[in-house]
Design a protein around this motif. Structure first.
Motif, short mmCIF file in Angstrom:
data_model
loop_
_atom_site.label_atom_id
_atom_site.label_comp_id
_atom_site.label_asym_id
_atom_site.label_seq_id
_atom_site.Cartn_x
_atom_site.Cartn_y
_atom_site.Cartn_z
N LYS A 161 42.44 35.35 24.63
CA LYS A 161 41.00 35.41 24.87
C LYS A 161 40.56 34.08 25.46
O LYS A 161 40.75 33.03 24.82
CB LYS A 161 40.32 35.65 23.52
CG LYS A 161 38.85 35.96 23.59
CD LYS A 161 38.37 36.33 22.19
CE LYS A 161 36.91 35.97 22.03
NZ LYS A 161 36.48 36.03 20.63
N TYR A 162 40.03 34.12 26.68
CA TYR A 162 39.68 32.87 27.34
C TYR A 162 38.60 33.10 28.38
O TYR A 162 38.30 34.25 28.75
CB TYR A 162 40.92 32.23 27.98
CG TYR A 162 41.73 33.15 28.86
CD1 TYR A 162 42.73 33.97 28.33
CD2 TYR A 162 41.50 33.22 30.25
CE1 TYR A 162 43.48 34.82 29.14
CE2 TYR A 162 42.25 34.06 31.06
CZ TYR A 162 43.23 34.87 30.50
OH TYR A 162 43.96 35.71 31.29
N LEU A 163 38.04 32.01 28.85
CA LEU A 163 36.98 32.11 29.86
C LEU A 163 37.59 32.12 31.25
O LEU A 163 38.50 31.34 31.55
CB LEU A 163 36.03 30.91 29.74
CG LEU A 163 35.15 30.87 28.49
CD1 LEU A 163 34.35 29.57 28.46
CD2 LEU A 163 34.20 32.09 28.45
N ALA A 164 37.07 33.00 32.11
CA ALA A 164 37.56 33.07 33.49
C ALA A 164 37.42 31.71 34.18
O ALA A 164 38.26 31.36 35.02
CB ALA A 164 36.80 34.15 34.25
N GLU A 165 36.41 30.95 33.81
CA GLU A 165 36.20 29.62 34.42
C GLU A 165 37.40 28.70 34.17
O GLU A 165 37.66 27.79 34.94
CB GLU A 165 34.96 28.94 33.82
CG GLU A 165 33.64 29.59 34.17
CD GLU A 165 33.24 30.73 33.22
OE1 GLU A 165 34.14 31.37 32.64
OE2 GLU A 165 32.03 30.97 33.09
N ARG A 166 38.12 28.92 33.07
CA ARG A 166 39.25 28.05 32.71
C ARG A 166 40.60 28.75 32.92
O ARG A 166 41.61 28.31 32.38
CB ARG A 166 39.14 27.64 31.23
CG ARG A 166 37.91 26.81 30.89
CD ARG A 166 38.21 25.33 31.06
NE ARG A 166 37.00 24.54 31.00
CZ ARG A 166 36.51 24.03 29.89
NH1 ARG A 166 37.14 24.21 28.76
NH2 ARG A 166 35.39 23.32 29.91
N ARG A 167 40.60 29.85 33.65
CA ARG A 167 41.80 30.68 33.68
C ARG A 167 43.03 29.98 34.25
O ARG A 167 44.14 30.28 33.85
CB ARG A 167 41.53 32.00 34.41
CG ARG A 167 41.19 31.85 35.89
CD ARG A 167 40.72 33.17 36.46
NE ARG A 167 41.68 34.26 36.19
CZ ARG A 167 41.39 35.55 36.34
NH1 ARG A 167 40.20 35.92 36.75
NH2 ARG A 167 42.29 36.46 36.11
#
Ligand SMILES: [Zn+2]
Length: 324
Positions: A161-167
């Motif tokens: 689970k992660y943010l697309a901004e930090r992918r």
């Protein structure tokens, strides 16, 4: 998520977990199938090779992931009696954390600053928050050697689970992690087809273990090299994956010698030499970041000579380890 739309997201949360297909409780579960896929496709003819290993050498057809919320009980190994590879779920978590932290620290501390200097601007953002969370995740990885604690998907970088901004700082490490696992599985596979029968015959007393280990590393890397595409699109991932796979062996102890294995720094140097890296390969800087973290973890007092180019600084660091 039940479609492929996550691939194109640039903002917002990405959640890879699917309870129907992902076994285990740790967020590393989302990559277990990928590990097997990558291993089976180590090189174009590897599936054929594997079939021979199943039939002629009794190599087990499944890899046994030992699920459980426990500290790392075992690093990966293959059992001599049933030729089955065992991987602790917590070890898999540990390895991903190592891949994420070292790669992220390399990008933020070496690669981006260098690009910015060459370009004369700050096009690549150095983000203290990303650096701090990578350092924290390294601390979490080390803590799993002593005791289990939950990997918090809401506050720590993780593959589930992660943010697309930090992918980039998740999906790039995913690629290196699966290559590192491929290296580890190939190493155990070589034991299965080359050494276990000899060990089981019981005619030696450990004298050949170091030789077997060297051969397993060496032949595993040859298998991975055979899987580098002619256009070399996956070459960097293979190189970085092997480098990180070997670095992950350092953080268990302040020493690098072992009764049955060659010294860990020798395994690292041999692997980097065998991969025929250029002097400009990122692997030198990645190895330096990893070795520096280890030296600091155990207060070894080693000095990274930052005025040297990375390849030279790496050689210098290794000679300091040799002098310990
Ligand atoms: Zn081995």
């Amino acid at each position: 998520m039940n479609d492929w739309s996550w691939i194109f997201l640039s903002t917002g949360e990405i959640n890879q977990y699917n309870p129907d297909i992902h076994e285990g409780t740790q967020p590393i579960r989302v990559l277990n199938h990928m590990n097997m896929f990558m291993f089976q496709n180590t090189h174009p003819n590897f599936a054929k090779e594997l079939n021979i290993a199943f039939e002629e050498f009794g190599f087990a057809k499944t890899v046994n992931i030992v699920y459980g919320e426990t500290r790392i009980e075992n690093t990966p190994y293959i059992r001599n009696d049933n030729k089955t590879i065992y991987l602790d779920e917590t070890f898999l978590s540990y390895l991903w954390c190592i891949c994420h932290s070292i790669y992220t620290l390399y990008i933020q501390k070496i690669d981006y600053p260098r690009c910015n200097k060459i370009n004369g601007n700050e096009a690549y953002e150095i983000n203290p928050e990303i650096i701090e969370s990578a350092e924290d995740l390294f601390g979490y990885a080390k803590s799993l050697i002593a005791a289990y604690s939950k990997w918090d998907v809401d506050s720590m970088p993780n593959p589930e689970k992660y943010l697309a901004e930090r992918r980039d700082f998740i999906e790039q490490p995913n690629g290196f992690y699966t290559e590192a696992i491929k290296f580890i599985l190939c190493h155990e596979y070589i034991h299965a087809i080359r050494h276990i029968d000899e060990i089981n015959a019981g005619d030696d007393e450990c004298s050949h273990y170091k030789e077997f280990e060297r051969e397993a590393d060496n032949n595993a890397i040859e298998l991975l090299k055979k899987g580098i595409f002619p256009n070399k699109i996956n070459e960097l991932a293979v190189h970085i994956g092997v480098t990180l796979g070997i670095l992950s062996m350092f953080y268990f102890r302040p020493n690098t010698d072992a009764p049955r294995h060659p010294n860990t720094e020798d395994r690292l140097v041999d692997a980097l030499v065998q991969m025929e890296l250029t002097d400009e390969s990122p692997c030198w800087g990645i190895a330096l970041i990893g070795l520096d973290l280890w030296a600091k973890q155990f207060d070894l007092g080693l000095e990274w000579k930052t005025e040297l180019r990375e390849k030279e600084a790496f050689d210098d660091f290794i000679s300091q380890i040799k002098a310990l």
